[in-house]
Write a protein that holds these residues in place. Structure first.
Motif, PDB file in Angstrom:
ATOM      1  N   ARG A 185      -5.505  13.356  -0.680  1.00 39.97           N
ATOM      2  CA  ARG A 185      -5.832  12.063  -0.074  1.00 39.97           C
ATOM      3  C   ARG A 185      -4.616  11.432   0.602  1.00 39.97           C
ATOM      4  O   ARG A 185      -4.767  10.586   1.493  1.00 39.97           O
ATOM      5  CB  ARG A 185      -6.399  11.109  -1.128  1.00 39.97           C
ATOM      6  CG  ARG A 185      -7.779  11.509  -1.636  1.00 39.97           C
ATOM      7  CD  ARG A 185      -8.356  10.472  -2.589  1.00 39.97           C
ATOM      8  NE  ARG A 185      -9.650  10.890  -3.109  1.00 39.97           N
ATOM      9  CZ  ARG A 185     -10.801  10.757  -2.465  1.00 39.97           C
ATOM     10  NH1 ARG A 185     -10.813  10.200  -1.261  1.00 39.97           N
ATOM     11  NH2 ARG A 185     -11.932  11.166  -3.003  1.00 39.97           N
ATOM     12  N   VAL A 200     -14.838   2.967  -0.138  1.00 38.48           N
ATOM     13  CA  VAL A 200     -16.083   2.265  -0.482  1.00 38.48           C
ATOM     14  C   VAL A 200     -16.043   0.826   0.009  1.00 38.48           C
ATOM     15  O   VAL A 200     -17.014   0.311   0.576  1.00 38.48           O
ATOM     16  CB  VAL A 200     -16.325   2.316  -2.004  1.00 38.48           C
ATOM     17  CG1 VAL A 200     -17.517   1.437  -2.391  1.00 38.48           C
ATOM     18  CG2 VAL A 200     -16.540   3.754  -2.464  1.00 38.48           C
ATOM     19  N   ALA A 201     -14.907   0.161  -0.175  1.00 38.68           N
ATOM     20  CA  ALA A 201     -14.776  -1.235   0.239  1.00 38.68           C
ATOM     21  C   ALA A 201     -14.814  -1.401   1.748  1.00 38.68           C
ATOM     22  O   ALA A 201     -15.147  -2.484   2.253  1.00 38.68           O
ATOM     23  CB  ALA A 201     -13.475  -1.817  -0.311  1.00 38.68           C
ATOM     24  N   ASP A 236      -4.888  13.431  -5.400  1.00 37.30           N
ATOM     25  CA  ASP A 236      -4.061  12.386  -4.788  1.00 37.30           C
ATOM     26  C   ASP A 236      -3.207  12.954  -3.654  1.00 37.30           C
ATOM     27  O   ASP A 236      -3.017  12.310  -2.617  1.00 37.30           O
ATOM     28  CB  ASP A 236      -3.161  11.727  -5.838  1.00 37.30           C
ATOM     29  CG  ASP A 236      -3.942  10.858  -6.816  1.00 37.30           C
ATOM     30  OD1 ASP A 236      -5.083  10.476  -6.481  1.00 37.30           O
ATOM     31  OD2 ASP A 236      -3.414  10.570  -7.905  1.00 37.30           O
ATOM     32  N   HIS A 273      -7.499   5.739  -0.985  1.00 35.99           N
ATOM     33  CA  HIS A 273      -8.134   5.993  -2.261  1.00 35.99           C
ATOM     34  C   HIS A 273      -9.640   5.802  -2.095  1.00 35.99           C
ATOM     35  O   HIS A 273     -10.103   5.104  -1.192  1.00 35.99           O
ATOM     36  CB  HIS A 273      -7.589   5.029  -3.324  1.00 35.99           C
ATOM     37  CG  HIS A 273      -6.167   5.296  -3.697  1.00 35.99           C
ATOM     38  ND1 HIS A 273      -5.810   6.172  -4.691  1.00 35.99           N
ATOM     39  CD2 HIS A 273      -5.003   4.814  -3.193  1.00 35.99           C
ATOM     40  CE1 HIS A 273      -4.490   6.218  -4.796  1.00 35.99           C
ATOM     41  NE2 HIS A 273      -3.977   5.400  -3.887  1.00 35.99           N
ATOM     42  N   ARG A 274     -10.392   6.391  -2.973  1.00 34.55           N
ATOM     43  CA  ARG A 274     -11.847   6.315  -2.884  1.00 34.55           C
ATOM     44  C   ARG A 274     -12.341   4.866  -2.894  1.00 34.55           C
ATOM     45  O   ARG A 274     -13.262   4.499  -2.164  1.00 34.55           O
ATOM     46  CB  ARG A 274     -12.491   7.095  -4.032  1.00 34.55           C
ATOM     47  CG  ARG A 274     -14.019   7.172  -3.932  1.00 34.55           C
ATOM     48  CD  ARG A 274     -14.606   7.960  -5.100  1.00 34.55           C
ATOM     49  NE  ARG A 274     -16.061   8.021  -5.004  1.00 34.55           N
ATOM     50  CZ  ARG A 274     -16.724   8.927  -4.315  1.00 34.55           C
ATOM     51  NH1 ARG A 274     -16.060   9.861  -3.653  1.00 34.55           N
ATOM     52  NH2 ARG A 274     -18.042   8.908  -4.283  1.00 34.55           N
ATOM     53  N   SER A 275     -11.714   4.032  -3.725  1.00 39.06           N
ATOM     54  CA  SER A 275     -12.120   2.625  -3.810  1.00 39.06           C
ATOM     55  C   SER A 275     -11.922   1.904  -2.474  1.00 39.06           C
ATOM     56  O   SER A 275     -12.721   1.032  -2.099  1.00 39.06           O
ATOM     57  CB  SER A 275     -11.335   1.902  -4.906  1.00 39.06           C
ATOM     58  OG  SER A 275      -9.935   1.968  -4.649  1.00 39.06           O
ATOM     59  N   GLU A 276     -10.875   2.279  -1.742  1.00 37.19           N
ATOM     60  CA  GLU A 276     -10.632   1.668  -0.438  1.00 37.19           C
ATOM     61  C   GLU A 276     -11.678   2.108   0.587  1.00 37.19           C
ATOM     62  O   GLU A 276     -12.089   1.319   1.445  1.00 37.19           O
ATOM     63  CB  GLU A 276      -9.227   2.035   0.044  1.00 37.19           C
ATOM     64  CG  GLU A 276      -8.117   1.409  -0.786  1.00 37.19           C
ATOM     65  CD  GLU A 276      -6.748   1.943  -0.449  1.00 37.19           C
ATOM     66  OE1 GLU A 276      -5.770   1.151  -0.474  1.00 37.19           O
ATOM     67  OE2 GLU A 276      -6.631   3.152  -0.176  1.00 37.19           O
ATOM     68  N   THR A 320       0.830  -1.204   0.000  1.00 37.67           N
ATOM     69  CA  THR A 320       0.000   0.000   0.000  1.00 37.67           C
ATOM     70  C   THR A 320       0.863   1.252   0.000  1.00 37.67           C
ATOM     71  O   THR A 320       0.590   2.217  -0.734  1.00 37.67           O
ATOM     72  CB  THR A 320      -0.926   0.010   1.230  1.00 37.67           C
ATOM     73  OG1 THR A 320      -1.810  -1.108   1.167  1.00 37.67           O
ATOM     74  CG2 THR A 320      -1.739   1.285   1.299  1.00 37.67           C
ATOM     75  N   LEU A 360     -15.374   9.918   1.997  1.00 37.29           N
ATOM     76  CA  LEU A 360     -15.658   9.993   0.552  1.00 37.29           C
ATOM     77  C   LEU A 360     -15.338  11.377  -0.005  1.00 37.29           C
ATOM     78  O   LEU A 360     -15.070  11.517  -1.200  1.00 37.29           O
ATOM     79  CB  LEU A 360     -17.116   9.631   0.289  1.00 37.29           C
ATOM     80  CG  LEU A 360     -17.460   8.147   0.464  1.00 37.29           C
ATOM     81  CD1 LEU A 360     -18.964   7.922   0.372  1.00 37.29           C
ATOM     82  CD2 LEU A 360     -16.735   7.291  -0.577  1.00 37.29           C
TER      83      LEU A 360
END
Length: 362
Positions: free
Chosen positions: A191, A269-270, A188, A264-267, A166, A297
Motif C-alpha cells: 500500500r 473507504v472514507a 503495508d 490505508h484501507r480506512s482512507e 500522513t 480497496l
C-alpha cells in the motif's frame, strides 16, 4: 525561513554587471567568499544581478558552506536549468558533500489530470526529499542528520503532497529482534507504493522469497534485505542490486513510502463519498467511481491516481510546508520562473478540461 537571495542571470547588454561587489577585485579567489559574507550580513531578501555561467552555483556553494548546518533550497526556472545547476554544484561543493547532501526534487513528467502517473524514479526522488526535510525538521529547530541541499523548479512545487502528519504515519522503523505481523507488514509495503518484482534493482521495488524480503527505500543508498524467522526480524542487510550479494549488516531500517499517494484501507473507504461528489460535479459516470474504488480497496493504485489525490487525502499540503525553518533560499532567475509557472498553469487547466470531456473522475 532564513536568508532569501534572488539571482538574476546576466543577459547581453546588462550594464549592472560592472557594479557587482564580486568583480571589484578581479582575479582574487576570495571575491565570491567576500560577497557571500556581505550577503550573510543582510537580514532581508536580496537581489543579485549580472551573474554569468556557473558563477551563480559558485556563489550558492559559498553561501551553503557559510552555514553548513542549515538546509538550502535552490529554485530554478526550468528542469533544464536544474540539471545544469546540479552539475555545477557537484563541482563546486565537492563529491563527498554533494553525495551526502545534494538532491534534486524533480517535477512530474505528466501534466495534472493526466491518464498516466509520473515515472517511478521521479516519484522516489521527490519522496526522498520530503523525507529528508521532515527528518531534519524533527529536531525541534536544530535538525537531525545532514542538512539537505535541494535543487528544484517552480512547476515541481505546484503539485500538492500528502500532509507531514500522513507522511510520518506511513514511516516506521524495523529493528533486528523485533516481532511484527509479517503478512500485515507486507500489505503495508504494498500500500505504500512498493512495486513487486522478481528482483529488486531500483528504488521503490520489493521482492519476496519465502522468509526473505528485499526492498529499496527511496532515501537509501542501497536496497535492504530483511530475513524473518517466523514473525521475528532475524537480520537486516544492505545488498548490491547488481550482484544481489549482501553487504553491510544493519541493526535497524527506516521504511518510508515509495509513492506520494500511499493509502490505508480506512482512507479509501472514507474517500468514496468525496469521489462520488467529484464525479457528479464533473459529469462522470458513477461506474467510473465504482471501478476506481474496487481497485483501491484491493490495494492497487491505478495510473493517473494523482488526479484525485486531494479527494483521497483531503489534508494535502504544499511542498514548501515541509521546508525546515531557517533554510537558505536561492531563486535563480525568478522572473523566468514565474513566467514558466504561468504557462504551466494554462497547461494544467487545459488538461483538466480534456479530462472532464473524456468522462474521467478528476
Amino acid at each position: 525561513t532564513g536568508l532569501v537571495v534572488f539571482v538574476t542571470r546576466s543577459r547581453t547588454g546588462d550594464r549592472k554587471e560592472k557594479n557587482l561587489p564580486a568583480r571589484k577585485k578581479a582575479g582574487k579567489k576570495t571575491g565570491l567568499s567576500e560577497l557571500a559574507g556581505k550577503i550573510q550580513a543582510r537580514k532581508g531578501p536580496l537581489r543579485l544581478t549580472g551573474l554569468r555561467g556557473a558563477s551563480g552555483a559558485r556563489l550558492a556553494a559559498e553561501l551553503i558552506r557559510s552555514q553548513p548546518d542549515l538546509p538550502a533550497l535552490i529554485l530554478a526556472p526550468s528542469a533544464k536549468r536544474c540539471d545544469a545547476l546540479m552539475e555545477d554544484l557537484r563541482s563546486c561543493l565537492g563529491s563527498e558533500l554533494a553525495q551526502d547532501r545534494l538532491f534534486a526534487f524533480p517535477r512530474h513528467d505528466t501534466l495534472p489530470y493526466d491518464r498516466f502517473s509520473p515515472q517511478p524514479f521521479l516519484i522516489t526522488a521527490r519522496v526522498n526529499v520530503l523525507h529528508r526535510w521532515l527528518e531534519y525538521g524533527s529536531g525541534n529547530g536544530e535538525g537531525t542528520g545532514p542538512a539537505p541541499i535541494v535543487v528544484t523548479d517552480w512547476t515541481a512545487l505546484s503539485n500538492r503532497v500528502p500532509s507531514r502528519k500522513t507522511f510520518a504515519r506511513n514511516t516506521h522503523r524495523v529493528e533486528v529482534g523485533q516481532t511484527l505481523d509479517r503478512e500485515r507488514w507486507l500489505q503495508d509495503i504494498h500500500r505504500a507504493g512498493y512495486q513487486a518484482m522478481p528482483l529488486v534493482e531500483e528504488k521503490g521495488e520489493v521482492a519476496i522469497r519465502g522468509g526473505i524480503v528485499d526492498f529499496f527505500p527511496p532515501h537509501s543508498e542501497h536496497p535492504l534485505r530483511i530475513e524473518f524467522f517466523g514473525d521475528e526480524v532475524d537480520s537486516i542487510r544492505e545488498f548490491d542490486p547488481a550482484s544481489q550479494r549482501s553487504l553491510a549488516k544493519r541493526e535497524q531500517a527506516t521504511v518510508i513510502p515509495a509513492r506520494e499517494i500511499a493509502l490505508h484501507r480506512s482512507e479509501v473507504v472514507a474517500a468514496e463519498e468525496r469521489l462520488q461528489a467529484l464525479a457528479e460535479t464533473g459529469g462522470a459516470d458513477s461506474e467510473e467511481v465504482s471501478a476506481l474504488m474496487d481497485g483501491l480497496l484491493r490495494g492497487d493504485l491505478p495510473p493517473g491516481i494523482e488526479a484525485v489525490g486531494p479527494a483521497l487525502l483531503p489534508g494535502m499540503e504544499e511542498v514548501l510546508d515541509y521546508l525546515p525553518p531557517r533554510s537558505l533560499i536561492i531563486l535563480d532567475d525568478p522572473d523566468a520562473g514565474l513566467d514558466r509557472l504561468s504557462r504551466y498553469d494554462e497547461e494544467a487547466q487545459a488538461s483538466h478540461v480534456a479530462a472532464l470531456d473524456s468522462g474521467r473522475v478528476v
